[in-house]
Design a protein around this motif. Structure first.
Motif, PDB file in Angstrom:
ATOM      1  N   SER A  25      -7.071  -1.050   8.429  1.00 40.19           N
ATOM      2  CA  SER A  25      -8.077  -1.262   9.473  1.00 40.19           C
ATOM      3  C   SER A  25      -7.559  -2.282  10.481  1.00 40.19           C
ATOM      4  CB  SER A  25      -9.388  -1.738   8.857  1.00 40.19           C
ATOM      5  OG  SER A  25      -9.197  -2.973   8.182  1.00 40.19           O
ATOM      6  N   PRO A  26      -8.121  -2.310  11.699  1.00 43.90           N
ATOM      7  CA  PRO A  26      -7.658  -3.254  12.722  1.00 43.90           C
ATOM      8  C   PRO A  26      -7.688  -4.712  12.279  1.00 43.90           C
ATOM      9  CG  PRO A  26      -9.057  -1.577  13.713  1.00 43.90           C
ATOM     10  CD  PRO A  26      -9.127  -1.372  12.237  1.00 43.90           C
ATOM     11  N   ASP A  27      -8.678  -5.094  11.445  1.00 40.56           N
ATOM     12  CA  ASP A  27      -8.760  -6.478  10.994  1.00 40.56           C
ATOM     13  C   ASP A  27      -7.963  -6.716   9.711  1.00 40.56           C
ATOM     14  OD1 ASP A  27     -10.314  -5.236   9.079  1.00 40.56           O
ATOM     15  OD2 ASP A  27     -12.169  -6.298   9.565  1.00 40.56           O
ATOM     16  N   THR A  29     -11.465   4.505   0.926  1.00 44.21           N
ATOM     17  CA  THR A  29     -11.286   3.181   1.506  1.00 44.21           C
ATOM     18  C   THR A  29     -11.070   2.162   0.393  1.00 44.21           C
ATOM     19  OG1 THR A  29     -13.691   2.831   1.563  1.00 44.21           O
ATOM     20  CG2 THR A  29     -12.642   3.652   3.571  1.00 44.21           C
ATOM     21  N   TRP A  64      -7.825   4.476  12.391  1.00 44.17           N
ATOM     22  CA  TRP A  64      -9.056   3.721  12.614  1.00 44.17           C
ATOM     23  C   TRP A  64      -9.316   3.635  14.109  1.00 44.17           C
ATOM     24  CZ3 TRP A  64     -11.971   1.373   8.623  1.00 44.17           C
ATOM     25  CH2 TRP A  64     -11.384   1.392   7.349  1.00 44.17           C
ATOM     26  N   SER A 116     -12.154   1.749  14.985  1.00 49.55           N
ATOM     27  CA  SER A 116     -12.716   0.402  14.915  1.00 49.55           C
ATOM     28  C   SER A 116     -12.704   0.015  13.451  1.00 49.55           C
ATOM     29  CB  SER A 116     -14.140   0.370  15.485  1.00 49.55           C
ATOM     30  OG  SER A 116     -15.041   1.042  14.608  1.00 49.55           O
ATOM     31  N   ASN A 117     -13.236  -1.167  13.132  1.00 54.78           N
ATOM     32  CA  ASN A 117     -13.257  -1.593  11.735  1.00 54.78           C
ATOM     33  C   ASN A 117     -14.211  -0.777  10.873  1.00 54.78           C
ATOM     34  OD1 ASN A 117     -11.353  -3.708  11.964  1.00 54.78           O
ATOM     35  ND2 ASN A 117     -12.917  -5.058  12.833  1.00 54.78           N
ATOM     36  N   SER A 128     -20.141   2.052   8.444  1.00 53.39           N
ATOM     37  CA  SER A 128     -21.007   0.885   8.591  1.00 53.39           C
ATOM     38  C   SER A 128     -22.388   1.240   8.056  1.00 53.39           C
ATOM     39  CB  SER A 128     -21.093   0.464  10.064  1.00 53.39           C
ATOM     40  OG  SER A 128     -21.961  -0.622  10.219  1.00 53.39           O
TER      41      SER A 128
END
Length: 456
Positions: A121-123, A143, A169, A171-172, A217
Protein backbone atom coordinates in the motif's frame (compact mmCIF):
# COMPACT_ATOMS: atom_id res chain seq x y z
CA UNK A 1 4.71 -18.04 -9.69
CA UNK A 2 5.95 -14.63 -10.75
CA UNK A 3 5.91 -13.35 -14.31
CA UNK A 4 8.44 -14.71 -16.78
CA UNK A 5 11.93 -13.18 -16.74
CA UNK A 6 13.02 -14.72 -20.07
CA UNK A 7 13.76 -11.30 -21.58
CA UNK A 8 16.11 -10.48 -18.68
CA UNK A 9 17.84 -13.83 -19.01
CA UNK A 10 18.30 -13.26 -22.74
CA UNK A 11 19.93 -9.90 -22.05
CA UNK A 12 22.27 -11.39 -19.44
CA UNK A 13 23.25 -14.15 -21.87
CA UNK A 14 23.99 -11.49 -24.49
CA UNK A 15 26.15 -9.64 -21.95
CA UNK A 16 28.06 -12.82 -21.18
CA UNK A 17 28.70 -13.41 -24.89
CA UNK A 18 30.09 -9.89 -25.12
CA UNK A 19 33.10 -10.98 -23.04
CA UNK A 20 34.73 -12.52 -26.08
CA UNK A 21 34.53 -9.27 -27.99
CA UNK A 22 35.97 -7.20 -25.15
CA UNK A 23 38.97 -9.31 -24.06
CA UNK A 24 41.46 -7.36 -26.16
CA UNK A 25 40.52 -3.90 -24.91
CA UNK A 26 42.98 -1.62 -23.15
CA UNK A 27 43.37 -2.10 -19.40
CA UNK A 28 40.95 0.14 -17.50
CA UNK A 29 41.94 2.11 -14.37
CA UNK A 30 41.91 0.15 -11.12
CA UNK A 31 38.58 0.11 -9.28
CA UNK A 32 38.31 1.58 -5.75
CA UNK A 33 39.39 -0.31 -2.65
CA UNK A 34 36.49 -2.09 -0.93
CA UNK A 35 35.54 -3.27 2.53
CA UNK A 36 31.98 -4.65 2.27
CA UNK A 37 30.70 -7.17 -0.27
CA UNK A 38 27.06 -7.68 -1.30
CA UNK A 39 26.11 -11.02 -2.86
CA UNK A 40 27.77 -10.09 -6.17
CA UNK A 41 29.42 -6.67 -5.76
CA UNK A 42 32.07 -4.82 -3.81
CA UNK A 43 30.90 -1.69 -2.00
CA UNK A 44 33.20 1.28 -2.53
CA UNK A 45 35.27 2.08 0.55
CA UNK A 46 33.83 4.95 2.55
CA UNK A 47 30.19 4.25 1.68
CA UNK A 48 28.10 3.88 4.84
CA UNK A 49 26.54 0.41 4.95
CA UNK A 50 23.56 0.27 7.30
CA UNK A 51 22.96 -3.47 6.89
CA UNK A 52 24.24 -6.40 4.86
CA UNK A 53 21.90 -9.38 5.21
CA UNK A 54 22.45 -12.76 3.62
CA UNK A 55 19.19 -14.07 2.17
CA UNK A 56 18.23 -17.74 2.71
CA UNK A 57 20.10 -20.42 0.81
CA UNK A 58 18.44 -21.03 -2.56
CA UNK A 59 16.50 -17.73 -2.53
CA UNK A 60 16.57 -15.79 -5.80
CA UNK A 61 15.41 -12.12 -5.70
CA UNK A 62 12.78 -11.21 -8.27
CA UNK A 63 13.76 -8.69 -10.98
CA UNK A 64 10.10 -7.57 -11.17
CA UNK A 65 9.80 -6.37 -7.57
CA UNK A 66 12.50 -4.08 -6.13
CA UNK A 67 12.97 -4.04 -2.35
CA UNK A 68 9.82 -2.70 -0.67
CA UNK A 69 10.12 -0.14 2.15
CA UNK A 70 7.33 -0.88 4.62
CA UNK A 71 6.01 0.75 7.81
CA UNK A 72 7.57 4.17 7.05
CA UNK A 73 10.94 2.58 6.34
CA UNK A 74 11.11 0.43 9.48
CA UNK A 75 11.04 -2.78 7.45
CA UNK A 76 12.37 -3.78 4.03
CA UNK A 77 10.72 -6.65 2.14
CA UNK A 78 12.28 -8.69 -0.66
CA UNK A 79 10.19 -10.82 -3.03
CA UNK A 80 11.64 -13.81 -4.84
CA UNK A 81 11.55 -17.55 -5.28
CA UNK A 82 12.74 -20.36 -3.04
CA UNK A 83 12.49 -23.94 -4.29
CA UNK A 84 10.08 -22.81 -7.04
CA UNK A 85 7.81 -21.12 -4.50
CA UNK A 86 7.13 -17.39 -4.26
CA UNK A 87 8.28 -15.96 -0.92
CA UNK A 88 8.18 -12.42 0.50
CA UNK A 89 10.76 -11.89 3.24
CA UNK A 90 10.74 -8.97 5.69
CA UNK A 91 13.72 -7.45 7.55
CA UNK A 92 13.17 -4.94 10.35
CA UNK A 93 14.12 -4.09 13.91
CA UNK A 94 17.52 -2.87 15.06
CA UNK A 95 19.84 -2.81 12.04
CA UNK A 96 17.14 -4.61 10.03
CA UNK A 97 18.35 -7.86 11.61
CA UNK A 98 14.92 -9.27 12.51
CA UNK A 99 13.72 -11.53 9.69
CA UNK A 100 10.25 -12.91 9.04
CA UNK A 101 8.18 -14.44 6.24
CA UNK A 102 5.48 -11.96 5.22
CA UNK A 103 3.82 -14.18 2.60
CA UNK A 104 4.58 -17.37 0.68
CA UNK A 105 3.06 -19.99 -1.56
CA UNK A 106 1.50 -22.70 0.59
CA UNK A 107 1.85 -20.56 3.72
CA UNK A 108 0.74 -17.22 5.10
CA UNK A 109 -1.26 -15.26 2.56
CA UNK A 110 -1.58 -18.23 0.19
CA UNK A 111 -2.10 -21.41 2.25
CA UNK A 112 -3.81 -23.25 -0.60
CA UNK A 113 -2.51 -21.39 -3.63
CA UNK A 114 0.21 -19.47 -5.43
CA UNK A 115 1.00 -15.76 -5.38
CA UNK A 116 0.83 -14.35 -8.91
CA UNK A 117 1.15 -10.63 -8.11
CA UNK A 118 1.66 -8.38 -5.09
CA UNK A 119 1.83 -4.70 -4.16
CA UNK A 120 2.46 -2.75 -0.93
CA UNK A 121 0.00 0.00 0.00
CA UNK A 122 1.13 3.63 -0.45
CA UNK A 123 1.69 4.02 3.31
CA UNK A 124 3.53 0.69 3.52
CA UNK A 125 1.20 -0.71 6.16
CA UNK A 126 -0.43 -3.46 4.09
CA UNK A 127 0.50 -5.89 1.35
CA UNK A 128 -2.05 -6.90 -1.30
CA UNK A 129 -1.70 -10.33 -2.90
CA UNK A 130 -3.35 -11.92 -5.92
CA UNK A 131 -3.49 -15.63 -5.06
CA UNK A 132 -4.56 -18.39 -7.46
CA UNK A 133 -5.99 -21.68 -6.21
CA UNK A 134 -5.61 -24.16 -9.06
CA UNK A 135 -7.59 -26.80 -7.17
CA UNK A 136 -10.66 -24.62 -6.68
CA UNK A 137 -10.21 -22.60 -9.90
CA UNK A 138 -10.44 -19.35 -7.96
CA UNK A 139 -8.46 -16.16 -7.49
CA UNK A 140 -8.42 -14.45 -4.09
CA UNK A 141 -7.39 -10.90 -3.29
CA UNK A 142 -5.65 -11.10 0.07
CA UNK A 143 -4.52 -8.23 2.31
CA UNK A 144 -1.74 -8.73 4.83
CA UNK A 145 -1.66 -6.30 7.76
CA UNK A 146 2.08 -5.71 8.25
CA UNK A 147 1.79 -4.62 11.88
CA UNK A 148 -0.57 -7.32 13.12
CA UNK A 149 0.72 -10.85 13.63
CA UNK A 150 -2.61 -12.28 12.47
CA UNK A 151 -2.98 -14.27 9.29
CA UNK A 152 -3.61 -12.55 5.97
CA UNK A 153 -7.27 -12.07 5.06
CA UNK A 154 -9.03 -12.69 1.71
CA UNK A 155 -11.16 -9.63 0.96
CA UNK A 156 -12.58 -10.69 -2.42
CA UNK A 157 -12.73 -13.85 -4.53
CA UNK A 158 -13.21 -14.48 -8.25
CA UNK A 159 -14.19 -17.88 -9.62
CA UNK A 160 -12.56 -19.05 -12.82
CA UNK A 161 -9.18 -19.56 -14.46
CA UNK A 162 -7.15 -16.51 -15.41
CA UNK A 163 -4.31 -15.84 -17.82
CA UNK A 164 -3.51 -12.47 -16.26
CA UNK A 165 -4.00 -10.98 -12.80
CA UNK A 166 -2.52 -7.57 -11.98
CA UNK A 167 -2.91 -5.92 -8.57
CA UNK A 168 -2.01 -2.44 -7.25
CA UNK A 169 -3.27 0.37 -4.98
CA UNK A 170 -5.10 3.58 -5.93
CA UNK A 171 -5.12 4.73 -2.29
CA UNK A 172 -4.56 3.17 1.12
CA UNK A 173 -8.06 1.69 0.92
CA UNK A 174 -8.63 1.03 -2.80
CA UNK A 175 -7.19 -1.91 -4.74
CA UNK A 176 -7.49 -2.17 -8.55
CA UNK A 177 -7.40 -5.68 -10.01
CA UNK A 178 -7.11 -6.42 -13.73
CA UNK A 179 -8.19 -9.89 -14.81
CA UNK A 180 -8.09 -11.69 -18.14
CA UNK A 181 -9.97 -14.96 -18.09
CA UNK A 182 -8.56 -18.01 -19.76
CA UNK A 183 -10.32 -18.58 -23.07
CA UNK A 184 -12.11 -21.91 -23.23
CA UNK A 185 -13.15 -23.52 -26.50
CA UNK A 186 -15.61 -26.34 -27.15
CA UNK A 187 -14.72 -29.11 -29.60
CA UNK A 188 -17.18 -31.13 -31.66
CA UNK A 189 -17.15 -34.73 -30.37
CA UNK A 190 -15.69 -37.38 -32.68
CA UNK A 191 -18.37 -39.10 -34.74
CA UNK A 192 -20.85 -36.23 -34.49
CA UNK A 193 -23.20 -35.87 -37.46
CA UNK A 194 -22.69 -33.20 -40.11
CA UNK A 195 -25.89 -31.53 -38.87
CA UNK A 196 -24.50 -31.18 -35.35
CA UNK A 197 -21.14 -29.97 -36.59
CA UNK A 198 -22.84 -27.18 -38.57
CA UNK A 199 -24.74 -25.88 -35.54
CA UNK A 200 -23.45 -22.64 -33.97
CA UNK A 201 -20.95 -23.34 -31.21
CA UNK A 202 -22.06 -22.68 -27.67
CA UNK A 203 -20.48 -19.59 -26.15
CA UNK A 204 -17.22 -20.42 -24.36
CA UNK A 205 -17.43 -20.77 -20.62
CA UNK A 206 -15.18 -18.20 -18.99
CA UNK A 207 -14.89 -16.03 -15.91
CA UNK A 208 -15.32 -12.29 -16.17
CA UNK A 209 -12.44 -10.28 -17.62
CA UNK A 210 -12.00 -6.59 -16.96
CA UNK A 211 -11.03 -4.10 -14.30
CA UNK A 212 -12.24 -4.49 -10.71
CA UNK A 213 -11.98 -1.88 -7.95
CA UNK A 214 -12.02 -3.22 -4.39
CA UNK A 215 -12.67 -0.87 -1.48
CA UNK A 216 -11.51 -2.06 1.94
CA UNK A 217 -12.44 0.94 4.11
CA UNK A 218 -15.08 -0.51 6.41
CA UNK A 219 -17.34 -2.93 4.51
CA UNK A 220 -15.59 -4.41 1.47
CA UNK A 221 -17.02 -3.24 -1.86
CA UNK A 222 -16.20 -4.44 -5.38
CA UNK A 223 -16.83 -2.40 -8.52
CA UNK A 224 -16.46 -3.69 -12.08
CA UNK A 225 -15.56 -2.00 -15.36
CA UNK A 226 -15.91 -4.02 -18.56
CA UNK A 227 -13.36 -2.39 -20.83
CA UNK A 228 -13.26 -3.11 -24.54
CA UNK A 229 -9.66 -4.31 -24.44
CA UNK A 230 -7.66 -7.27 -23.20
CA UNK A 231 -6.06 -6.92 -19.79
CA UNK A 232 -2.36 -7.44 -19.11
CA UNK A 233 0.06 -6.32 -16.39
CA UNK A 234 -0.90 -2.73 -15.45
CA UNK A 235 1.22 0.18 -14.26
CA UNK A 236 -0.84 2.99 -12.67
CA UNK A 237 -0.36 6.76 -12.84
CA UNK A 238 0.23 8.72 -9.60
CA UNK A 239 -3.32 10.14 -9.61
CA UNK A 240 -4.89 6.72 -10.31
CA UNK A 241 -6.80 7.91 -13.39
CA UNK A 242 -4.67 6.13 -15.98
CA UNK A 243 -2.98 2.77 -16.35
CA UNK A 244 -0.67 1.29 -18.94
CA UNK A 245 -1.12 -2.33 -19.98
CA UNK A 246 2.24 -3.88 -20.81
CA UNK A 247 0.76 -6.28 -23.35
CA UNK A 248 1.84 -9.84 -24.08
CA UNK A 249 1.40 -12.51 -26.75
CA UNK A 250 -2.39 -12.18 -26.60
CA UNK A 251 -2.86 -8.51 -25.72
CA UNK A 252 -1.42 -5.31 -27.23
CA UNK A 253 0.02 -2.51 -25.07
CA UNK A 254 -2.74 -0.08 -24.05
CA UNK A 255 -3.50 3.08 -22.08
CA UNK A 256 -6.59 2.89 -19.86
CA UNK A 257 -8.54 6.01 -18.89
CA UNK A 258 -10.44 4.94 -15.79
CA UNK A 259 -12.74 7.97 -15.68
CA UNK A 260 -13.77 7.64 -19.34
CA UNK A 261 -13.79 3.81 -19.11
CA UNK A 262 -11.84 3.66 -22.36
CA UNK A 263 -8.72 2.08 -23.83
CA UNK A 264 -6.20 3.44 -26.33
CA UNK A 265 -3.78 1.11 -28.10
CA UNK A 266 -0.05 1.98 -28.01
CA UNK A 267 1.81 1.48 -31.28
CA UNK A 268 4.63 -0.59 -29.79
CA UNK A 269 5.70 -4.21 -29.77
CA UNK A 270 4.49 -6.05 -26.67
CA UNK A 271 5.47 -6.33 -23.97
CA UNK A 272 6.55 -2.85 -22.94
CA UNK A 273 7.88 -1.80 -19.53
CA UNK A 274 6.81 1.46 -17.91
CA UNK A 275 9.88 3.16 -16.44
CA UNK A 276 8.26 6.17 -14.78
CA UNK A 277 5.27 8.54 -14.70
CA UNK A 278 5.41 12.33 -14.68
CA UNK A 279 4.35 13.88 -11.37
CA UNK A 280 1.13 15.24 -12.88
CA UNK A 281 0.22 11.92 -14.57
CA UNK A 282 0.22 13.59 -18.01
CA UNK A 283 3.02 11.47 -19.51
CA UNK A 284 4.99 8.28 -18.96
CA UNK A 285 8.24 6.71 -20.13
CA UNK A 286 8.34 3.20 -21.51
CA UNK A 287 10.82 0.72 -22.96
CA UNK A 288 10.14 -1.90 -25.59
CA UNK A 289 11.41 -5.02 -23.82
CA UNK A 290 11.70 -7.23 -26.89
CA UNK A 291 15.42 -8.11 -26.79
CA UNK A 292 16.27 -6.62 -30.18
CA UNK A 293 19.27 -4.32 -30.04
CA UNK A 294 18.27 -0.93 -31.40
CA UNK A 295 15.05 -0.38 -29.45
CA UNK A 296 14.91 2.38 -26.90
CA UNK A 297 13.02 4.52 -24.41
CA UNK A 298 10.00 6.55 -25.46
CA UNK A 299 7.88 9.28 -23.89
CA UNK A 300 4.10 9.00 -24.32
CA UNK A 301 1.86 12.05 -23.85
CA UNK A 302 -1.58 11.12 -22.50
CA UNK A 303 -3.54 14.06 -23.99
CA UNK A 304 -2.07 14.07 -27.51
CA UNK A 305 -1.07 10.37 -27.72
CA UNK A 306 2.25 11.65 -29.12
CA UNK A 307 5.30 9.40 -28.78
CA UNK A 308 8.86 10.74 -28.73
CA UNK A 309 12.20 8.92 -28.61
CA UNK A 310 14.18 9.64 -25.43
CA UNK A 311 17.20 7.33 -25.65
CA UNK A 312 18.48 4.63 -28.01
CA UNK A 313 19.14 1.10 -26.79
CA UNK A 314 18.66 2.08 -23.13
CA UNK A 315 16.37 1.05 -20.30
CA UNK A 316 17.21 3.71 -17.71
CA UNK A 317 15.21 6.95 -17.54
CA UNK A 318 13.11 8.84 -14.97
CA UNK A 319 11.16 12.07 -14.61
CA UNK A 320 12.88 14.71 -12.46
CA UNK A 321 12.09 18.29 -11.48
CA UNK A 322 9.52 20.09 -13.58
CA UNK A 323 8.71 17.45 -16.16
CA UNK A 324 12.32 17.00 -17.24
CA UNK A 325 13.69 13.55 -18.09
CA UNK A 326 16.99 12.11 -16.90
CA UNK A 327 18.21 9.29 -19.16
CA UNK A 328 21.27 7.07 -19.40
CA UNK A 329 22.78 6.64 -22.84
CA UNK A 330 25.52 7.76 -25.19
CA UNK A 331 25.49 10.72 -27.55
CA UNK A 332 27.64 8.73 -29.95
CA UNK A 333 25.01 5.99 -30.30
CA UNK A 334 22.71 5.71 -33.32
CA UNK A 335 20.20 3.02 -34.27
CA UNK A 336 22.62 1.84 -36.94
CA UNK A 337 25.48 1.48 -34.45
CA UNK A 338 23.22 -0.30 -31.98
CA UNK A 339 22.14 -2.79 -34.63
CA UNK A 340 25.44 -3.40 -36.42
CA UNK A 341 28.00 -2.81 -33.65
CA UNK A 342 26.22 -3.99 -30.48
CA UNK A 343 29.50 -4.84 -28.70
CA UNK A 344 31.37 -1.60 -29.46
CA UNK A 345 32.32 0.29 -26.26
CA UNK A 346 30.92 3.82 -26.04
CA UNK A 347 31.22 6.60 -23.45
CA UNK A 348 28.39 6.56 -20.91
CA UNK A 349 26.44 9.75 -20.30
CA UNK A 350 23.40 11.01 -18.44
CA UNK A 351 21.30 13.61 -20.24
CA UNK A 352 18.71 15.94 -18.71
CA UNK A 353 16.15 16.96 -21.34
CA UNK A 354 13.11 19.22 -21.52
CA UNK A 355 9.59 18.02 -22.43
CA UNK A 356 10.15 19.01 -26.07
CA UNK A 357 13.22 16.76 -26.25
CA UNK A 358 15.87 19.47 -26.23
CA UNK A 359 18.84 18.55 -24.06
CA UNK A 360 19.68 20.99 -21.30
CA UNK A 361 22.63 19.20 -19.74
CA UNK A 362 24.84 16.19 -20.58
CA UNK A 363 27.32 14.69 -18.11
CA UNK A 364 29.78 11.85 -18.65
CA UNK A 365 29.65 9.07 -16.05
CA UNK A 366 33.28 8.05 -16.48
CA UNK A 367 33.21 4.54 -17.93
CA UNK A 368 32.24 2.78 -21.14
CA UNK A 369 29.24 0.66 -22.05
CA UNK A 370 28.13 -1.31 -25.10
CA UNK A 371 24.65 -1.12 -26.68
CA UNK A 372 24.03 -4.72 -25.57
CA UNK A 373 24.80 -3.82 -21.98
CA UNK A 374 23.03 -0.47 -22.10
CA UNK A 375 19.70 -2.13 -22.92
CA UNK A 376 19.91 -4.00 -19.59
CA UNK A 377 20.51 -0.84 -17.53
CA UNK A 378 18.13 0.34 -14.79
CA UNK A 379 17.48 3.61 -12.95
CA UNK A 380 15.49 4.57 -9.86
CA UNK A 381 15.02 8.14 -8.62
CA UNK A 382 14.11 9.80 -5.32
CA UNK A 383 12.58 13.28 -5.38
CA UNK A 384 13.39 13.82 -1.70
CA UNK A 385 17.16 14.08 -2.29
CA UNK A 386 17.08 14.62 -6.07
CA UNK A 387 19.28 11.58 -6.67
CA UNK A 388 19.19 8.71 -9.17
CA UNK A 389 20.64 5.24 -8.64
CA UNK A 390 21.81 3.70 -11.92
CA UNK A 391 22.68 0.05 -12.54
CA UNK A 392 24.58 -0.60 -15.73
CA UNK A 393 27.34 -2.81 -17.12
CA UNK A 394 30.88 -2.20 -18.34
CA UNK A 395 33.11 -4.41 -20.53
CA UNK A 396 36.38 -5.18 -18.72
CA UNK A 397 39.21 -7.60 -19.64
CA UNK A 398 38.07 -9.86 -16.80
CA UNK A 399 34.47 -9.93 -18.07
CA UNK A 400 31.34 -7.78 -17.93
CA UNK A 401 31.06 -5.88 -14.65
CA UNK A 402 27.95 -4.42 -13.04
CA UNK A 403 28.28 -0.85 -11.76
CA UNK A 404 25.89 0.90 -9.36
CA UNK A 405 26.24 4.67 -9.64
CA UNK A 406 24.41 7.36 -7.69
CA UNK A 407 23.98 10.59 -9.66
CA UNK A 408 23.07 13.83 -7.90
CA UNK A 409 20.94 15.93 -10.24
CA UNK A 410 21.50 19.08 -8.21
CA UNK A 411 25.31 18.85 -7.95
CA UNK A 412 25.79 16.99 -11.28
CA UNK A 413 28.12 14.54 -9.56
CA UNK A 414 28.29 10.77 -10.00
CA UNK A 415 29.45 8.36 -7.29
CA UNK A 416 30.38 4.73 -7.94
CA UNK A 417 29.00 2.92 -4.88
CA UNK A 418 29.24 -0.77 -5.86
CA UNK A 419 30.72 -2.94 -8.62
CA UNK A 420 31.25 -6.60 -9.39
CA UNK A 421 30.89 -9.41 -11.94
CA UNK A 422 27.46 -9.98 -13.46
CA UNK A 423 25.48 -12.69 -11.65
CA UNK A 424 21.73 -12.74 -11.17
CA UNK A 425 19.83 -9.51 -10.58
CA UNK A 426 20.44 -6.26 -8.71
CA UNK A 427 17.06 -4.73 -7.82
CA UNK A 428 17.19 -1.28 -6.16
CA UNK A 429 14.87 1.12 -4.33
CA UNK A 430 15.16 4.29 -2.26
CA UNK A 431 13.85 4.68 1.28
CA UNK A 432 10.79 6.95 1.79
CA UNK A 433 12.98 9.95 2.72
CA UNK A 434 15.59 9.20 0.06
CA UNK A 435 18.49 8.77 2.49
CA UNK A 436 19.06 5.04 2.02
CA UNK A 437 19.31 2.73 -0.98
CA UNK A 438 18.35 -0.95 -0.73
CA UNK A 439 19.88 -3.45 -3.16
CA UNK A 440 18.75 -7.07 -3.44
CA UNK A 441 21.25 -8.89 -5.62
CA UNK A 442 22.36 -12.36 -6.60
CA UNK A 443 20.62 -15.56 -7.60
CA UNK A 444 19.71 -18.94 -6.10
CA UNK A 445 23.39 -19.75 -5.49
CA UNK A 446 23.70 -16.81 -3.09
CA UNK A 447 21.85 -13.53 -2.59
CA UNK A 448 21.82 -10.63 -0.15
CA UNK A 449 19.98 -7.48 0.89
CA UNK A 450 22.29 -4.50 1.38
CA UNK A 451 21.13 -1.14 2.74
CA UNK A 452 23.50 1.82 2.38
CA UNK A 453 23.61 5.59 2.65
CA UNK A 454 25.07 6.87 -0.64
CA UNK A 455 26.84 10.24 -0.83
CA UNK A 456 24.92 13.17 -2.31
Amino acid sequence: MFRSVSSLRAILVAIAITVGGCSTQEQKPALPVVNVVTATMNVTAGIEVVARLALPDGFAPSPDYPPMWLQAGKEVAVAGTLKDHTVVLGYGGDGYQTARVIAEDGGIGAPDGSIVDLAPSPDGMMLALAVVSAKDKRLDVVTRDLISASAATPVSSFDGEFETASIAWLSNFTIPLALRARELTLKTPAGASDTISRLPAAPPLSASSGLYTIGISGAVTTGYTNLNCKMSKLDWSPNGNFAVGAGDLKAPPIVIDREKESCERINAKAPIRVLDWSHDSKAFLYQETNPIIGTGIYRYDIASHAVRLVAISSAAAVFVGNDQVLALGSGALTFRKAQYAPDEPLPTEVALSNPDGSETDVQKIGFEVTPTMLVASRMTYTHETDSAAIATFTPLPTGPTRHIVVYSVASKRAFLIAFGPVRGVAAMSWSPQGHYLAIADGDASSSALTIMAPPR
